[in-house]
Each structure stands twice: as structure tokens, then as C-alpha cells.
Design a protein around this motif. Sequence first.
Motif, PDB file in Angstrom:
ATOM      1  N   PRO A 122       5.073   8.332   7.760  1.00 43.65           N
ATOM      2  CA  PRO A 122       5.792   6.762   7.626  1.00 43.65           C
ATOM      3  C   PRO A 122       7.306   7.284   8.156  1.00 43.65           C
ATOM      4  CG  PRO A 122       5.622   7.735   5.540  1.00 43.65           C
ATOM      5  CD  PRO A 122       4.655   8.546   6.357  1.00 43.65           C
ATOM      6  N   MET A 141       5.111  -1.168   2.078  1.00 44.45           N
ATOM      7  CA  MET A 141       5.242  -1.270   3.432  1.00 44.45           C
ATOM      8  C   MET A 141       6.166  -2.745   4.030  1.00 44.45           C
ATOM      9  SD  MET A 141       3.060   0.815   4.906  1.00 44.45           S
ATOM     10  CE  MET A 141       3.772   2.069   3.718  1.00 44.45           C
ATOM     11  N   ALA A 168      -0.477  -4.161   4.865  1.00 41.50           N
ATOM     12  CA  ALA A 168       0.476  -3.890   4.102  1.00 41.50           C
ATOM     13  C   ALA A 168       0.091  -4.566   2.545  1.00 41.50           C
ATOM     14  CB  ALA A 168       1.580  -4.576   4.437  1.00 41.50           C
ATOM     15  N   ASN A 202      -0.779   3.570   1.113  1.00 37.60           N
ATOM     16  CA  ASN A 202      -1.263   2.703   1.662  1.00 37.60           C
ATOM     17  C   ASN A 202      -2.097   3.348   2.895  1.00 37.60           C
ATOM     18  OD1 ASN A 202      -1.739   0.669   3.681  1.00 37.60           O
ATOM     19  ND2 ASN A 202      -0.496  -0.733   2.661  1.00 37.60           N
ATOM     20  N   GLU A 250      -1.604   2.137   6.972  1.00 38.41           N
ATOM     21  CA  GLU A 250      -0.541   2.384   7.536  1.00 38.41           C
ATOM     22  C   GLU A 250      -0.714   2.689   9.352  1.00 38.41           C
ATOM     23  OE1 GLU A 250       3.913   4.399   6.751  1.00 38.41           O
ATOM     24  OE2 GLU A 250       2.167   5.028   5.762  1.00 38.41           O
TER      25      GLU A 250
END
Length: 466
Positions: A149, A275, A355, A363, A366
Motif C-alpha cells: 500500500p 481503503m 474497498a 483488504n 487491494e
Amino acid sequence: MFMSQHRLESDLLGQKQIPAQAYYGVQTLRALENFNLSSTKLSHFPLFIKALAMVKLACAEANHSTDKLSSEKLKAIQFACNELIQDQYHDQFQIDMLQGGAGTSTNMNANEVIANIGLEFLGYAKGEYKYLHPNNDVNMSQSTNDVYPTSIKLGLLLSLEKLTQPFNELVESLAQKGIEFANIVKMGRTQLQDAVPMTLGQEFSGFSVTLKKDIEKILDISSETLCYVNLGGTAIGTGINASEQYKKKALSALSEITCRPMMSAPHLIEASSDMGDFVLLSGLLKRTATKLSKIANDLRLLSSGPRTGMHEINLEPRQPGSSIMPGKVNPVIPEAVNIACYQIIANDLAITLAAESGQLQLNAMEPLIALKLFESIDLLEKTVKMFKNYCIDSVTANASHCKNLVDNSIGIITALNPYLGYETTTRIAKAANETGKSILAIIEDEKLLSKQSLDDIFSIKNLANF
């Protein structure tokens, strides 16, 4: 001497033969075999690969400064990461952007490529991981769940900066048309019916202003949200296997490498699963696409005809419009803008659903969010370049036709309300509709106002508040 075409690597699931020239390793190969979904590879977004390399470089420097990584290994990782940052070895990132595993395949692709480039730098063969290991060394103090991320956010920042210039150029092109068309009076329309007069310049300057607000909003929000990352949170945000000193040094190194203020998210567990920042950015991109598509629709209407439509503006002919109708030319550039914008709007729905579908501390969707955000920014950049270069720059006005439409419009009667009153102007408008006479002709016939008064009332300054 016979040279083997493969090398043997092993992981949790067993052994695999890796092409001898490949810089990726066994886990990347498994992902190549497992995922063939979108035909969009990691290498399609070079700024994402650069972001991955920047994050890996920052982590290596932090590990070295906390005495966990040797100077020799640091130099090898630095060399490899800088090669990736300089657009080298991107052909080694052929994994599908759509992948299971919450981005683990992407992270391991980077780890393996960096390790093997580093091994050659150190004088070893690819795959001799006892000297520089993808997990133990390149991925030290890290998890996919903080590296991936963080790299996405950094890659998006880089992509948005690349979008800024062409977007601002489109805004400026529209503003210049606003100046060029400043003295051309035309009819404004509401609900596709005649409303009141305005200038064509006002219409185009409105297009410019609405898009300028959007790019400013996107950049403002992005700088406020995407610089906050969960690097150092490792697996779920608790920071297991990473010291507090490492986290601070990694963020400091990343800020120095990227020349951006990369900061730790206030709550790393929340940041590892939420998210929301991506949904917000996607929503802003959708808003921009919606506005851009609306402008394209307006240009299609304003250029319609040429004999039987509005025909207030001319779009540069880009290609023949029909295989059967001679002479027909279609507004293909605005149409293509519409199509691209619809895709960006659709991407927002995919991002929203992805999300929402995260579970507990991570998550797993993603990769879909990453693909669709990078895709939307890339598509928006190409769209605004096309729109400016092949449409807006060459728009011309049919000034005399615009004036004739105004002179013969019922809509100009609104300007007479303060002088004749609503009931009288309504009667005149009805008479004009029934007889086909112009508003001005009826007023002159009935001697309701002098010619000087009419000239003042219907001046461009009064009609368009110009």
C-alpha cells in the motif's frame, strides 16, 4: 561449454525451474502461472515499479542504519533499486496487476528482482540467495501489507504529478478560447430550450474554470492523504519484526529519496485495513471524468449539423464519418472523451466494491484498487492530451450564425421584462411564436421602445453582463 537454460529454485511448495536469464524467482513464476486475468502487467505502470524500488531502498537504508543489514548488502540493494528507478529491468515485472494474495506476488517480484540484480553486482550468479536473500535481506523488517500500500500511494502521487501538466494545458487551451470568443454573442440554453443570451467566450471560460477547480482539488486532497502511509506496520499494523527506530528511519529515508514528506499514518492498524484514501481519490477522478464528459457532450451539441443542428462552433475534421454517407464527418474526439470518461466512472464502482469487501485487518482486494486507480489516472492523462491537441486547440466559432440565432430567438424577450413588464413581454413572445416574426420586429411595429433604447438593452454588455 553447455550453458543451462534454467536454474532451480525452491519455496514452500517445492522446486521450480526458472529461466536462466530471468531476474525474477520462484514466487514470481508461480504468480505468472496462476494469474492471467487482465492482460495488464506490472510493467504497464512504470511509476508503480519506481515507487516499489524507492520503498525497498528506504527500507534497506533504515535496516543498515539500525545495524541489521551489512554495508555490502546495502550497496547491492541500493544498486538494484537505483537501476529500477532509472527504468531498467522493468521487463522483469510481468505479473498480472490482478492477483490473489493482497499484493504478495508484486512484493515478491520486487524482492526477487532486486536480490538477483544485487547478486550480480556482488559478483554472484542469479539465485545464489545465501549471499543476498529476497526475504531475509530485501524484505527485512517489512511485510507485503505495509510495503504494497505504501508503494501504491507513492506511485499514485508520481502519476498525479505526471497528469498535472497536460491537464493544466487543457485548462489553459479552454481559457484561451474563452478570450478568443469573448465578443461572440450566442443563446444560452436550459433544458435544450432557448434561455437568455451569453457569449461563447463565457461558455468556454466556464469549461476552463470547472476543470481547473478539479485538478486543484485532486492535488490538494492527494497531498493531504497519500503521504500518510503504514510503512513499519508490517503484517497488520502492530509492527511485528520492525523496531520503532527502523520505522522512523525508513520514513525519513523515503522522504529524502522521493523529495516528498512521507509520514506515518496516525493509527497503523487502521491504515493497514482501511481503503478510504483510495476511495476518496477515485471519487475525485470520477468527478473530473463526469465534468470532462459533460463538456464533450456540449461540444457535440454545439457543433451539430452542420446544416440542421446548432452549428455554433466547428470542430476540426479528424476522419471521414461514414462508410455509406458521403461528406459526413463525426465529432470523434469528443465521442472518444465520453468513452474514456465512462471507463473512469466504471472504475470508481470497482474500487468502491473492492474497498468495501475487505475483511478484518487486511483488504485482499487491494490489487484491483491499485489497477483501477493507475488505469484511471493513465486514461485521464491520455484523454486530456487528445482533447486539447485534436479538438480544443482548433475549435472555431460561427459568429454570424450565433448572432442570427440570438436575433431570432424568443429568449431575448427576458431582457425586456424590466422595461415592459412580464405580461406585455409574454404577449409579445406568444405573438412571435405564432407569427414567426422576431421579437425586435414586433416591438418596432408596436413602437413600444425607441431604437436607441433597444440598442442599449440588447448590447453585449447588458445581455451577457460582459
